[in-house]
Design a protein around this motif. Structure first.
Motif, PDB file in Angstrom:
ATOM      1  N   THR A  63     -10.274   2.764  -3.276  1.00  0.00           N
ATOM      2  CA  THR A  63      -9.881   3.346  -4.557  1.00  0.00           C
ATOM      3  C   THR A  63     -10.147   2.332  -5.650  1.00  0.00           C
ATOM      4  OG1 THR A  63      -8.114   4.524  -5.733  1.00  0.00           O
ATOM      5  CG2 THR A  63      -7.456   2.613  -4.448  1.00  0.00           C
ATOM      6  N   THR A  64     -10.321   2.822  -6.869  1.00  0.00           N
ATOM      7  CA  THR A  64     -10.521   1.947  -8.020  1.00  0.00           C
ATOM      8  C   THR A  64      -9.330   2.125  -8.957  1.00  0.00           C
ATOM      9  OG1 THR A  64     -12.923   2.135  -7.833  1.00  0.00           O
ATOM     10  CG2 THR A  64     -12.058   1.390  -9.942  1.00  0.00           C
ATOM     11  N   PHE A  80      -2.970   4.963  -2.889  1.00  0.00           N
ATOM     12  CA  PHE A  80      -4.211   5.546  -2.389  1.00  0.00           C
ATOM     13  C   PHE A  80      -4.169   7.069  -2.386  1.00  0.00           C
ATOM     14  CE2 PHE A  80      -4.758   1.257  -1.061  1.00  0.00           C
ATOM     15  CZ  PHE A  80      -6.122   1.061  -0.981  1.00  0.00           C
ATOM     16  N   GLY A  81      -3.061   7.652  -2.853  1.00  0.00           N
ATOM     17  CA  GLY A  81      -2.950   9.110  -2.881  1.00  0.00           C
ATOM     18  C   GLY A  81      -2.783   9.663  -1.475  1.00  0.00           C
ATOM     19  N   ILE A  96       0.850  -1.181   0.000  1.00  0.00           N
ATOM     20  CA  ILE A  96       0.000   0.000   0.000  1.00  0.00           C
ATOM     21  C   ILE A  96       0.888   1.234   0.000  1.00  0.00           C
ATOM     22  CG2 ILE A  96      -1.694   1.319   1.309  1.00  0.00           C
ATOM     23  CD1 ILE A  96      -2.717  -1.411   2.359  1.00  0.00           C
ATOM     24  N   ASP A  97       0.669   2.120  -0.975  1.00  0.00           N
ATOM     25  CA  ASP A  97       1.366   3.393  -1.051  1.00  0.00           C
ATOM     26  C   ASP A  97       0.368   4.498  -0.748  1.00  0.00           C
ATOM     27  OD1 ASP A  97       3.792   2.252  -1.848  1.00  0.00           O
ATOM     28  OD2 ASP A  97       3.242   2.339  -3.968  1.00  0.00           O
ATOM     29  N   ALA A  98       0.827   5.501  -0.004  1.00  0.00           N
ATOM     30  CA  ALA A  98      -0.027   6.647   0.308  1.00  0.00           C
ATOM     31  C   ALA A  98       0.845   7.757   0.872  1.00  0.00           C
ATOM     32  CB  ALA A  98      -1.100   6.258   1.332  1.00  0.00           C
ATOM     33  N   SER A  99       0.268   8.937   0.937  1.00  0.00           N
ATOM     34  CA  SER A  99       0.937  10.053   1.604  1.00  0.00           C
ATOM     35  C   SER A  99      -0.033  10.622   2.632  1.00  0.00           C
ATOM     36  CB  SER A  99       1.336  11.134   0.585  1.00  0.00           C
ATOM     37  OG  SER A  99       0.180  11.705  -0.002  1.00  0.00           O
TER      38      SER A  99
END
Length: 129
Positions: free
Chosen positions: A79-80, A117-118, A3-6
């Motif tokens: 998210t899609t 996931f932004g 999982i990537d996110a900020s």
């Protein structure tokens, strides 16, 4: 998958769910044949998959006095995404309507490795439609 996110806070996440919403063949007229015999044919096809992915995020801040992290909330975020897979397919039959799919396996080299996931925040509320 990773999982990537900020976020403006420290976060930890776990994947909750990944659902395939659609799969579309995108290989054109030609397929790469890997093997064939009198009864079956094995070949590679490309497919585009639309996936709905949900992850749970736990947010924390560092307590400068105790020097540990204090939880300040969580969020379940969805998210899609679209991802292209290479699939090995084995079929048998005489052709026409007499074709049966015996096996279909996703090539591990094309598996989903990460989902972005932004920017995420605690107490996330989706935008109203």
């Amino acid at each position: 998958f990773e999982i990537d996110a900020s976020a403006f806070l420290e976060w930890d996440a776990s994947a909750d769910e990944a659902v395939v919403e659609s799969i579309v063949y995108c290989g054109g007229q030609e397929q790469r044949i890997l093997a064939s015999d009198a009864d079956s044919v094995t070949f590679l096809v490309l497919v585009d998959a639309k996936l709905r992915v949900q992850a749970g995020f736990d947010f924390s801040v560092r307590d400068s006095i105790d020097r540990d992290y204090v939880s300040i909330g969580d969020a379940s975020i969805e998210t899609t995404i679209e991802h292209q897979y290479q699939v090995t397919v084995t079929v048998s039959g005489k052709g026409g309507d007499d074709v049966e799919i015996d096996d279909a396996v996703v090539n591990p080299a094309t598996r989903l490795r990460s989902v972005d996931f932004g920017h995420v925040e605690p107490f996330y509320e989706p935008e109203p439609d």
